[in-house]
Design a protein around this motif. Structure first.
Motif, PDB file in Angstrom:
ATOM      1  N   VAL A 176       0.846  -1.206   0.000  1.00  0.00           N
ATOM      2  CA  VAL A 176       0.000   0.000   0.000  1.00  0.00           C
ATOM      3  C   VAL A 176       0.875   1.246   0.000  1.00  0.00           C
ATOM      4  CG1 VAL A 176      -1.664   1.342   1.355  1.00  0.00           C
ATOM      5  CG2 VAL A 176      -1.979  -1.119   1.108  1.00  0.00           C
ATOM      6  N   ARG A 177       1.900   1.246   0.838  1.00  0.00           N
ATOM      7  CA  ARG A 177       2.772   2.420   0.923  1.00  0.00           C
ATOM      8  C   ARG A 177       3.544   2.656  -0.367  1.00  0.00           C
ATOM      9  NH1 ARG A 177       3.540   0.362   6.233  1.00  0.00           N
ATOM     10  NH2 ARG A 177       5.455  -0.728   5.622  1.00  0.00           N
ATOM     11  N   SER A 178       4.147   1.598  -0.916  1.00  0.00           N
ATOM     12  CA  SER A 178       5.033   1.783  -2.068  1.00  0.00           C
ATOM     13  C   SER A 178       4.283   1.965  -3.380  1.00  0.00           C
ATOM     14  CB  SER A 178       6.001   0.600  -2.184  1.00  0.00           C
ATOM     15  OG  SER A 178       5.302  -0.604  -2.476  1.00  0.00           O
ATOM     16  N   ARG A 179       3.082   1.392  -3.486  1.00  0.00           N
ATOM     17  CA  ARG A 179       2.373   1.392  -4.757  1.00  0.00           C
ATOM     18  C   ARG A 179       1.246   2.419  -4.843  1.00  0.00           C
ATOM     19  NH1 ARG A 179       2.184  -2.987  -8.247  1.00  0.00           N
ATOM     20  NH2 ARG A 179       4.013  -4.329  -8.116  1.00  0.00           N
ATOM     21  N   LEU A 180       0.751   2.896  -3.688  1.00  0.00           N
ATOM     22  CA  LEU A 180      -0.341   3.870  -3.707  1.00  0.00           C
ATOM     23  C   LEU A 180      -0.016   5.120  -2.902  1.00  0.00           C
ATOM     24  CD1 LEU A 180      -3.420   1.472  -3.422  1.00  0.00           C
ATOM     25  CD2 LEU A 180      -2.671   2.746  -5.432  1.00  0.00           C
ATOM     26  N   VAL A 181       0.327   4.957  -1.634  1.00  0.00           N
ATOM     27  CA  VAL A 181       0.556   6.116  -0.774  1.00  0.00           C
ATOM     28  C   VAL A 181       1.679   6.992  -1.323  1.00  0.00           C
ATOM     29  CG1 VAL A 181       1.319   6.841   1.523  1.00  0.00           C
ATOM     30  CG2 VAL A 181      -0.364   5.003   1.284  1.00  0.00           C
ATOM     31  N   GLY A 182       2.811   6.378  -1.640  1.00  0.00           N
ATOM     32  CA  GLY A 182       3.941   7.142  -2.171  1.00  0.00           C
ATOM     33  C   GLY A 182       3.657   7.785  -3.518  1.00  0.00           C
ATOM     34  N   PRO A 183       3.295   6.987  -4.543  1.00  0.00           N
ATOM     35  CA  PRO A 183       3.059   7.553  -5.873  1.00  0.00           C
ATOM     36  C   PRO A 183       1.953   8.620  -5.914  1.00  0.00           C
ATOM     37  CG  PRO A 183       3.330   5.179  -6.021  1.00  0.00           C
ATOM     38  CD  PRO A 183       3.265   5.511  -4.566  1.00  0.00           C
ATOM     39  N   LEU A 184       0.942   8.502  -5.060  1.00  0.00           N
ATOM     40  CA  LEU A 184      -0.137   9.484  -5.062  1.00  0.00           C
ATOM     41  C   LEU A 184       0.163  10.693  -4.179  1.00  0.00           C
ATOM     42  CD1 LEU A 184      -3.258   7.110  -4.918  1.00  0.00           C
ATOM     43  CD2 LEU A 184      -2.364   8.338  -6.907  1.00  0.00           C
ATOM     44  N   GLY A 185       1.287  10.674  -3.482  1.00  0.00           N
ATOM     45  CA  GLY A 185       1.670  11.810  -2.654  1.00  0.00           C
ATOM     46  C   GLY A 185       0.817  11.971  -1.407  1.00  0.00           C
ATOM     47  N   LEU A 186       0.355  10.856  -0.844  1.00  0.00           N
ATOM     48  CA  LEU A 186      -0.499  10.909   0.337  1.00  0.00           C
ATOM     49  C   LEU A 186       0.369  11.025   1.593  1.00  0.00           C
ATOM     50  CD1 LEU A 186      -3.003   8.071  -0.665  1.00  0.00           C
ATOM     51  CD2 LEU A 186      -3.064  10.504  -1.263  1.00  0.00           C
ATOM     52  N   THR A 187       0.069  11.979   2.428  1.00  0.00           N
ATOM     53  CA  THR A 187       0.888  12.218   3.612  1.00  0.00           C
ATOM     54  C   THR A 187       0.203  11.814   4.910  1.00  0.00           C
ATOM     55  OG1 THR A 187       0.076  14.503   3.764  1.00  0.00           O
ATOM     56  CG2 THR A 187       2.107  14.128   2.500  1.00  0.00           C
ATOM     57  N   ARG A 188      -1.083  11.499   4.836  1.00  0.00           N
ATOM     58  CA  ARG A 188      -1.815  11.131   6.056  1.00  0.00           C
ATOM     59  C   ARG A 188      -2.672   9.890   5.786  1.00  0.00           C
ATOM     60  NH1 ARG A 188      -1.516  16.762   6.276  1.00  0.00           N
ATOM     61  NH2 ARG A 188      -0.608  17.562   8.217  1.00  0.00           N
ATOM     62  N   THR A 189      -2.031   8.859   5.263  1.00  0.00           N
ATOM     63  CA  THR A 189      -2.694   7.572   5.039  1.00  0.00           C
ATOM     64  C   THR A 189      -1.805   6.482   5.611  1.00  0.00           C
ATOM     65  OG1 THR A 189      -3.809   8.317   3.027  1.00  0.00           O
ATOM     66  CG2 THR A 189      -3.543   5.944   3.305  1.00  0.00           C
ATOM     67  N   VAL A 190      -2.361   5.655   6.520  1.00  0.00           N
ATOM     68  CA  VAL A 190      -1.580   4.623   7.198  1.00  0.00           C
ATOM     69  C   VAL A 190      -2.414   3.345   7.270  1.00  0.00           C
ATOM     70  CG1 VAL A 190      -0.361   6.353   8.577  1.00  0.00           C
ATOM     71  CG2 VAL A 190      -2.412   5.259   9.514  1.00  0.00           C
ATOM     72  N   THR A 191      -1.755   2.264   7.659  1.00  0.00           N
ATOM     73  CA  THR A 191      -2.449   0.985   7.806  1.00  0.00           C
ATOM     74  C   THR A 191      -2.299   0.390   9.196  1.00  0.00           C
ATOM     75  OG1 THR A 191      -0.533  -0.283   7.028  1.00  0.00           O
ATOM     76  CG2 THR A 191      -2.120   0.455   5.352  1.00  0.00           C
ATOM     77  N   LEU A 192      -1.383   0.910   9.998  1.00  0.00           N
ATOM     78  CA  LEU A 192      -1.073   0.326  11.300  1.00  0.00           C
ATOM     79  C   LEU A 192      -1.321   1.324  12.430  1.00  0.00           C
ATOM     80  CD1 LEU A 192       2.303  -1.356  10.276  1.00  0.00           C
ATOM     81  CD2 LEU A 192       0.099  -2.512  10.597  1.00  0.00           C
ATOM     82  N   ALA A 229      -8.329  -1.917   7.006  1.00  0.00           N
ATOM     83  CA  ALA A 229      -7.467  -1.274   7.993  1.00  0.00           C
ATOM     84  C   ALA A 229      -6.859   0.058   7.573  1.00  0.00           C
ATOM     85  CB  ALA A 229      -6.333  -2.224   8.397  1.00  0.00           C
ATOM     86  N   ILE A 230      -7.172   0.566   6.392  1.00  0.00           N
ATOM     87  CA  ILE A 230      -6.584   1.844   5.995  1.00  0.00           C
ATOM     88  C   ILE A 230      -7.220   2.975   6.799  1.00  0.00           C
ATOM     89  CG2 ILE A 230      -6.378   3.510   4.102  1.00  0.00           C
ATOM     90  CD1 ILE A 230      -5.938   1.177   2.223  1.00  0.00           C
ATOM     91  N   THR A 231      -6.381   3.868   7.291  1.00  0.00           N
ATOM     92  CA  THR A 231      -6.794   5.023   8.078  1.00  0.00           C
ATOM     93  C   THR A 231      -6.244   6.262   7.382  1.00  0.00           C
ATOM     94  OG1 THR A 231      -6.757   3.706  10.104  1.00  0.00           O
ATOM     95  CG2 THR A 231      -6.658   6.088  10.371  1.00  0.00           C
ATOM     96  N   ALA A 232      -7.121   7.261   7.154  1.00  0.00           N
ATOM     97  CA  ALA A 232      -6.707   8.399   6.331  1.00  0.00           C
ATOM     98  C   ALA A 232      -7.570   9.623   6.610  1.00  0.00           C
ATOM     99  CB  ALA A 232      -6.795   8.029   4.840  1.00  0.00           C
ATOM    100  N   THR A 233      -7.160  10.740   6.050  1.00  0.00           N
ATOM    101  CA  THR A 233      -7.962  11.956   6.067  1.00  0.00           C
ATOM    102  C   THR A 233      -8.894  11.968   4.861  1.00  0.00           C
ATOM    103  OG1 THR A 233      -6.322  13.153   4.763  1.00  0.00           O
ATOM    104  CG2 THR A 233      -6.095  13.254   7.164  1.00  0.00           C
ATOM    105  N   VAL A 234      -9.898  12.861   4.902  1.00  0.00           N
ATOM    106  CA  VAL A 234     -10.775  12.966   3.733  1.00  0.00           C
ATOM    107  C   VAL A 234     -10.001  13.469   2.517  1.00  0.00           C
ATOM    108  CG1 VAL A 234     -13.011  13.207   4.863  1.00  0.00           C
ATOM    109  CG2 VAL A 234     -11.587  15.234   4.550  1.00  0.00           C
TER     110      VAL A 234
END
Length: 447
Positions: A176-192, A229-234
């Motif tokens: 999730v981090r390497s394939r979506l969170v990073g490439p999309l520039g998401l700074t407040r998306t986590v799984t743990l 389990a993904i936790t994020a901002t709107v």
């Protein structure tokens, strides 16, 4: 037309207070413009305010993220949707040997595998949690024959997460981090959880006896990560939405289109939608095709809708109270105002009343984590729902008794005793004669 952020912030606050929601965040994406609003508190014990930077649990909206990872692997030629999964997971063993041989990724993404869907066994916090979870599915009941009907299946998405791990060499969380969170520039998306506490994060609340209490635990087991389990901002969720509205390098246009296209019809067309795509709920509002997903964890509820024809996406994240009512009333206003689309009313008791005989549907219906009994109390039909297994140990909830009102033969609405919301119950038979009730998006066989 510019989005009126102040107006939607006021409406969020008014409706959230009306429906006893402790805290909520709203995000609207229209023609590339974003409006965000926040209301309430993250935790009734601490009274820390919700801001637009607050992280909420997305719950089952995470399934669309997992499906997106799968479609990336299809793009890369590493996976075929209709190939037997044992080609990737030769160690896979399910209760039914024939299902083991025939199960595909398409079955998992479309909730048609028949694997009992609510197995929440905690297999630990280690990086091998999904490997352990996939192994224990050998003991999971086959809830319905492969492809015979549709039943919401969290277990299938955990298994899909294990496939992602085998093909990427990473944990699902790392993928999730390497394939979506990073490439999309998401700074407040986590799984743990240990990542979430580095941010302002909402805590769930259970609404019982007319009041909200802090949920007994914060999150779900790591083994359920790919399912919820993904936790994020709107804001981060809406950035992810842009991928499915406008495309981008992260996923091919063909993959994006396939995810939104019709895959399977739903037995119950009144709860989530009329059909399913590859990860997406599909519904029709006022003649327009809408896609999206909802998410529920322990005391948190999330709602996400995308209207491609109007370049509109809306996300609502809540941490207790009657989030479903807040969603219905707020989204009805938003979609009417910004897209001229009327959102359908939730199915409720018919007026005038309809006399439907409950006798053919009396009995016990059971699957993992849930026992449902349809019976009569003082001559009136009632569905008693009991949570069982590991989930019962976490939630420690009492049995729920839903009064039932007939709508048509085989179709009833059941009133939630806490919220007053009406939930459809559809009774039906498979061509081979097995009897089911579809309630809460699950097909539960008659015992």
């Amino acid at each position: 037309m510019s989005l009126d952020t102040a107006h939607w912030g006021r409406r969020l606050a008014e409706l959230a207070a009306l429906h006893h929601v402790p805290g909520a965040a709203l995000g609207i994406l229209k023609d590339g413009e974003v409006a965000e609003a926040a209301y309430g508190v993250t935790n009734l014990r601490t009274d820390v305010p919700v801001t637009t930077d607050t992280l909420f649990q997305l719950g089952s909206i995470s399934k669309v993220w997992t499906a997106t990872l799968v479609m990336q692997l299809v793009d890369e030629g590493k996976l075929t949707l209709d190939a037997p999964l044992i080609e990737v997971l030769p160690e896979l063993k399910l209760a039914d040997p024939e299902v083991t041989k025939r199960l595909t990724m398409r079955h998992l993404l479309t909730h048609t595998s028949g694997i009992d869907g609510d197995i929440f066994t905690d297999t630990g916090r280690g990086d091998d949690c999904l490997e352990k979870y996939a192994a224990l599915l050998a003991e999971a009941r086959q809830n319905h024959p492969l492809e015979a009907t549709w039943s919401y299946c969290n277990s299938g998405y955990s298994l899909a997460g294990r496939v992602i791990e085998k093909l990427t060499g990473d944990t699902w969380d790392a993928a999730v981090r390497s394939r979506l969170v990073g490439p999309l520039g998401l700074t407040r998306t986590v799984t743990l959880a240990e990542e979430a506490i580095m941010h302002r994060a909402a805590v769930g609340h259970l609404y019982e006896d007319g009041k909200n209490t802090v949920a007994p635990v914060w999150g779900i087991p790591r083994s359920a990560g790919p399912a919820g389990a993904i936790t994020a901002t709107v804001a981060d969720l809406l950035t992810f939405a842009k991928l499915h509205l406008d495309g981008g390098e992260t996923l091919s246009d063909a993959g994006r289109s396939q995810m939104a296209e019709f895959q399977v019809e739903l037995p119950d067309k009144h709860t989530l939608g009329d059909s399913w795509g590859l990860g997406f709920e599909r519904m029709e509002w006022d003649g327009e095709r809408v896609i999206g997903h909802d998410g529920n964890t322990i005391g948190q509820a999330a709602f996400w809708r995308v209207l491609p024809s109007s370049s509109l996406s809306v996300a609502l994240l809540t941490n207790g109270g009657n989030g479903a009512k807040l969603y219905e009333e707020l989204y009805r206003e938003i979609f009417a105002d910004l897209a001229g689309v009327t959102m359908p009313e939730r199915l409720g008791p018919p007026s005038p009343p309809v006399d439907v005989d409950i006798t053919p549907y009396l009995g016990v219906y059971e699957r993992a984590s849930i026992r449902q009994e349809v019976h009569e109390v003082d001559g009136k039909p009632v569905m008693t729902v009991q949570i069982t297994g590991p989930l019962a140990e976490v939630l420690q909830e009492q049995d729920s008794h839903y009064r039932m009102v007939g709508v048509a033969p085989g179709l009833f609405v059941c009133q939630d005793p806490e919220t007053g919301n009406w939930i459809p119950a559809t009774f039906y038979e498979l061509p081979t004669g097995e009897r089911y009730v579809h309630f809460g998006a699950r097909a539960t066989p008659r015992a």
